[in-house]
Design an enzyme around this catalytic site. Sequence first.
Site, PDB file in Angstrom:
ATOM      1  N   ARG A   1       0.857  -1.203   0.000  1.00 19.15           N
ATOM      2  CA  ARG A   1       0.000   0.000   0.000  1.00 19.15           C
ATOM      3  C   ARG A   1       0.880   1.235   0.000  1.00 19.15           C
ATOM      4  NH1 ARG A   1       1.771   3.133   4.349  1.00 19.15           N
ATOM      5  NH2 ARG A   1       1.256   2.270   6.383  1.00 19.15           N
TER       6      ARG A   1
ATOM      7  N   GLU B   1      -6.954   7.187   7.223  1.00 17.79           N
ATOM      8  CA  GLU B   1      -5.940   8.053   7.842  1.00 17.79           C
ATOM      9  C   GLU B   1      -5.413   9.098   6.845  1.00 17.79           C
ATOM     10  OE1 GLU B   1      -3.035   5.806  10.041  1.00 17.79           O
ATOM     11  OE2 GLU B   1      -1.509   7.326   9.653  1.00 17.79           O
TER      12      GLU B   1
ATOM     13  N   ARG C   1      -5.481   5.590   0.336  1.00 21.40           N
ATOM     14  CA  ARG C   1      -4.542   4.491   0.503  1.00 21.40           C
ATOM     15  C   ARG C   1      -4.735   3.643  -0.739  1.00 21.40           C
ATOM     16  NH1 ARG C   1      -2.269   3.418   5.713  1.00 21.40           N
ATOM     17  NH2 ARG C   1      -1.802   5.478   6.535  1.00 21.40           N
TER      18      ARG C   1
ATOM     19  N   CYS D   1       0.704  10.934   9.078  1.00 17.47           N
ATOM     20  CA  CYS D   1       1.595  10.394  10.107  1.00 17.47           C
ATOM     21  C   CYS D   1       3.042  10.443   9.612  1.00 17.47           C
ATOM     22  CB  CYS D   1       1.198   8.953  10.422  1.00 17.47           C
ATOM     23  SG  CYS D   1       2.201   8.222  11.730  1.00 17.47           S
TER      24      CYS D   1
ATOM     25  N   THR E   1       5.430   8.653  10.257  1.00 18.61           N
ATOM     26  CA  THR E   1       6.019   7.326  10.000  1.00 18.61           C
ATOM     27  C   THR E   1       5.773   6.886   8.559  1.00 18.61           C
ATOM     28  OG1 THR E   1       4.056   6.064  10.642  1.00 18.61           O
ATOM     29  CG2 THR E   1       5.598   6.608  12.398  1.00 18.61           C
TER      30      THR E   1
ATOM     31  N   ARG F   1       4.202   0.601   2.339  1.00 23.30           N
ATOM     32  CA  ARG F   1       4.346  -0.536   3.256  1.00 23.30           C
ATOM     33  C   ARG F   1       4.050  -1.796   2.457  1.00 23.30           C
ATOM     34  NH1 ARG F   1       2.425  -3.907   7.622  1.00 23.30           N
ATOM     35  NH2 ARG F   1       0.208  -3.691   7.163  1.00 23.30           N
TER      36      ARG F   1
ATOM     37  N   ARG G   1       3.747  -7.282  12.792  1.00 23.19           N
ATOM     38  CA  ARG G   1       2.411  -6.994  13.354  1.00 23.19           C
ATOM     39  C   ARG G   1       1.605  -8.288  13.381  1.00 23.19           C
ATOM     40  NH1 ARG G   1       0.336  -1.585   9.999  1.00 23.19           N
ATOM     41  NH2 ARG G   1       2.143  -0.317  10.480  1.00 23.19           N
TER      42      ARG G   1
ATOM     43  N   GLU H   1      -2.436  -3.217  12.333  1.00 21.62           N
ATOM     44  CA  GLU H   1      -1.574  -2.549  13.306  1.00 21.62           C
ATOM     45  C   GLU H   1      -2.119  -2.697  14.736  1.00 21.62           C
ATOM     46  OE1 GLU H   1      -1.329   1.657  12.696  1.00 21.62           O
ATOM     47  OE2 GLU H   1       0.760   1.688  13.325  1.00 21.62           O
TER      48      GLU H   1
HETATM   49  N1  LIG Z   1       0.062  -9.057   3.379  1.00 21.14           N
HETATM   50  C1  LIG Z   1      -1.210  -8.888   3.714  1.00 21.14           C
HETATM   51  N2  LIG Z   1      -2.166  -9.761   3.296  1.00 21.14           N
HETATM   52  C2  LIG Z   1      -3.463  -9.580   3.599  1.00 21.14           C
HETATM   53  N3  LIG Z   1      -3.922  -8.580   4.331  1.00 21.14           N
HETATM   54  C3  LIG Z   1      -3.026  -7.673   4.763  1.00 21.14           C
HETATM   55  C4  LIG Z   1      -1.633  -7.774   4.491  1.00 21.14           C
HETATM   56  N4  LIG Z   1      -1.008  -6.730   5.077  1.00 21.14           N
HETATM   57  C5  LIG Z   1      -1.950  -6.022   5.692  1.00 21.14           C
HETATM   58  N5  LIG Z   1      -3.163  -6.574   5.514  1.00 21.14           N
HETATM   59  C6  LIG Z   1      -4.452  -6.111   6.048  1.00 21.14           C
HETATM   60  O1  LIG Z   1      -4.660  -4.768   5.741  1.00 21.14           O
HETATM   61  C7  LIG Z   1      -5.454  -4.182   6.760  1.00 21.14           C
HETATM   62  C8  LIG Z   1      -4.785  -2.912   7.250  1.00 21.14           C
HETATM   63  O2  LIG Z   1      -3.603  -3.219   7.915  1.00 21.14           O
HETATM   64  P1  LIG Z   1      -2.814  -2.219   8.838  1.00 21.14           P
HETATM   65  O3  LIG Z   1      -3.746  -1.311   9.506  1.00 21.14           O
HETATM   66  O4  LIG Z   1      -1.864  -3.014   9.667  1.00 21.14           O
HETATM   67  O5  LIG Z   1      -1.854  -1.432   7.875  1.00 21.14           O
HETATM   68  P2  LIG Z   1      -1.913  -0.354   6.760  1.00 21.14           P
HETATM   69  O6  LIG Z   1      -3.198  -0.372   6.004  1.00 21.14           O
HETATM   70  O7  LIG Z   1      -0.699  -0.628   5.983  1.00 21.14           O
HETATM   71  O8  LIG Z   1      -1.813   1.044   7.442  1.00 21.14           O
HETATM   72  P3  LIG Z   1      -1.124   1.618   8.747  1.00 21.14           P
HETATM   73  O9  LIG Z   1       0.284   1.182   8.730  1.00 21.14           O
HETATM   74  O10 LIG Z   1      -1.299   3.080   8.597  1.00 21.14           O
HETATM   75  O11 LIG Z   1      -1.898   1.050   9.884  1.00 21.14           O
HETATM   76  C9  LIG Z   1      -5.592  -5.233   7.847  1.00 21.14           C
HETATM   77  O12 LIG Z   1      -6.820  -5.896   7.696  1.00 21.14           O
HETATM   78  C10 LIG Z   1      -4.468  -6.185   7.554  1.00 21.14           C
HETATM   79  O13 LIG Z   1      -4.733  -7.490   7.991  1.00 21.14           O
HETATM   80  N1  LIG Z   2      -1.066   4.056  11.306  1.00 24.15           N
HETATM   81  C1  LIG Z   2       0.021   4.700  11.686  1.00 24.15           C
HETATM   82  N2  LIG Z   2       0.253   5.902  11.223  1.00 24.15           N
HETATM   83  N3  LIG Z   2       0.825   4.106  12.546  1.00 24.15           N
HETATM   84  C2  LIG Z   2       1.993   4.656  13.144  1.00 24.15           C
HETATM   85  C3  LIG Z   2       1.785   5.373  14.458  1.00 24.15           C
HETATM   86  C4  LIG Z   2       0.518   5.105  15.225  1.00 24.15           C
HETATM   87  C5  LIG Z   2       0.347   5.836  16.545  1.00 24.15           C
HETATM   88  N4  LIG Z   2       0.066   7.235  16.370  1.00 24.15           N
HETATM   89  C6  LIG Z   2       1.585   5.685  17.411  1.00 24.15           C
HETATM   90  O1  LIG Z   2       2.298   6.648  17.545  1.00 24.15           O
HETATM   91  O2  LIG Z   2       1.823   4.610  17.918  1.00 24.15           O
END
Ligand SMILES: Nc1ncnc2c1ncn2[C@@H]1O[C@H](COP(=O)(O)OP(=O)(O)OP(=O)(O)O)[C@@H](O)[C@H]1O
Ligand SMILES: NC(=[NH2+])NCCC[C@H](N)C(=O)O
Length: 456
Positions: A219, A318, A322, A364, A366, A373, A402, A407
């Site tokens: 993503r 967020e 995304r 964010c 990060t 990611r 994770r 997360e």
């Molecule tokens: N490799 C993967 N396969 C299937 N689902 C995934 C995978 N990686 C993340 N997900 C799913 O995507 C959704 C969002 O995950 P998560 O919130 O951890 O991260 P993110 O979308 O990358 O954003 P952030 O890091 O800001 O939280 C969750 O349901 C998680 O299980």
């Molecule tokens: N989805 C995110 N932006 N994650 C990273 C940080 C999340 C949270 N604000 C922390 O400081 O722990």
Amino acid sequence: MSSIESKRVQYRKYLERAGVIDALSKALIKLYEEQNKPDDAIRFVRKFMCESCPDDDQFDMMKSDLEEANKTIARLEQELERLRSQIKKTPEEIAELLEDGFKSLTEDEEFNNSLLRKYLTREVLDEYMMTTTAPPTEANLFDCIQSGTTHHDSSCGVYAADADSYDVFTKLFDPIIRDYHGQLENESDVLQKDNDWGNVDEIENLDPERKYILSARIRIARNLDGYPFFPKLREKQYIEIEEKVRGAAEALDGELTGAYYTMGDIEPDIQREMVARHILFKRGDEFLTTAGCYRFWPTGRGIFHNPAETFLIWVNEEDHLRIISMAKCGDLGDVYNRLVTGVTELEKSLKFARHPRYGNITACPTNLGTTLRASVHIRLPLLSMREEKLKAMAEELNLQIRGTGGEHTQIEDGVMDISNRRRLGFTEFELVKSLQEGIVALISAEEEIEAGGGDD
Ligand SMILES: Nc1ncnc2c1ncn2[C@@H]1O[C@H](COP(=O)(O)OP(=O)(O)OP(=O)(O)O)[C@@H](O)[C@H]1O
Ligand SMILES: NC(=[NH2+])NCCC[C@H](N)C(=O)O
């Protein structure tokens, strides 16, 4: 008309009125919010509410329905309170909130590892106490640190309220950003160069035999130029962003062709089921809640996806967007390829915000830079039982671990989400490649243990 029917008619009228009050109060609060006169708004709405109530006789008739009516009123009051808490604060109120937040953060002996705690010094606080970002957003420091001063267990603890926050509050943000992304030594003016997707063909299927990897996902985050981030987005802006993204997404073709679903139209059961299948975001992350991420929910939120659910766009979670590519196997190459095509197409019709120093800009810190990611859901039962070894390898390989629920969730049954930890200071290609190398190394370590070794 029977007395029951008559009661129902009255009750319906009553609810209609509550509906009118509801709509009116929202509109009013917004109006007064602009003028920074919250109390006038509340007074006006309450007065209106009394005048609109049924007279005594009617009230008698609806006694049996009063419980429901009260719930309606309570909801209205709650809504008022919710809106009230968003109303513009005076500089003195902000200073008080900042002082209180700083005090509770620095006095906490138990949870004190956040980057906010590390870099929010007395000097920084004093310098920014009365500072705001440019109009019309005018975000203050509290808008950015409210989450971290409330949740001392944050790892980072700050969200930028708008792009300007990164420059206006730079003495706080810059060290946090450089620390998180391993760039503390980097003094250059530009920490993130232009997007560089590299040679997509070098990214491969990491588990062709489907022994370890359940799914792969990459993503990136994008925000539209000219709009604040979630802590300061107004309801109207949520709607505008949704419209713009929807238009661009619906114009995609080929494998990316799909449909947009606005959150308000997705039944709660279906939402839960989509979250469980890892394709939809959930509401309620406590760090984001405190920072104001769920205001006006579900307005402007939604998801675009193709029928195969391999290309998705989350709208107004967020970040404004995304952009996500997924596969139910370890074919990271396929996932990366699709993501690159998707973002390249979207860039043709949407103007994404960029920062001269930090690259693609996100709420964010990060996520700044590439905002990328890349993750796999992977089953490594033996390695996951050797926690120390796994942790050390992850650290060495710049990986983050994770749970598969997203997360802040825990690893279950040896299945985890492993991704690149850093997002800034490297190209997109370098980060995906580093995840690829990291996963290959972890699978080798698992195989070594399977073969009876690897316990040095
Ligand atoms: N490799 C993967 N396969 C299937 N689902 C995934 C995978 N990686 C993340 N997900 C799913 O995507 C959704 C969002 O995950 P998560 O919130 O951890 O991260 P993110 O979308 O990358 O954003 P952030 O890091 O800001 O939280 C969750 O349901 C998680 O299980
Ligand atoms: N989805 C995110 N932006 N994650 C990273 C940080 C999340 C949270 N604000 C922390 O400081 O722990």
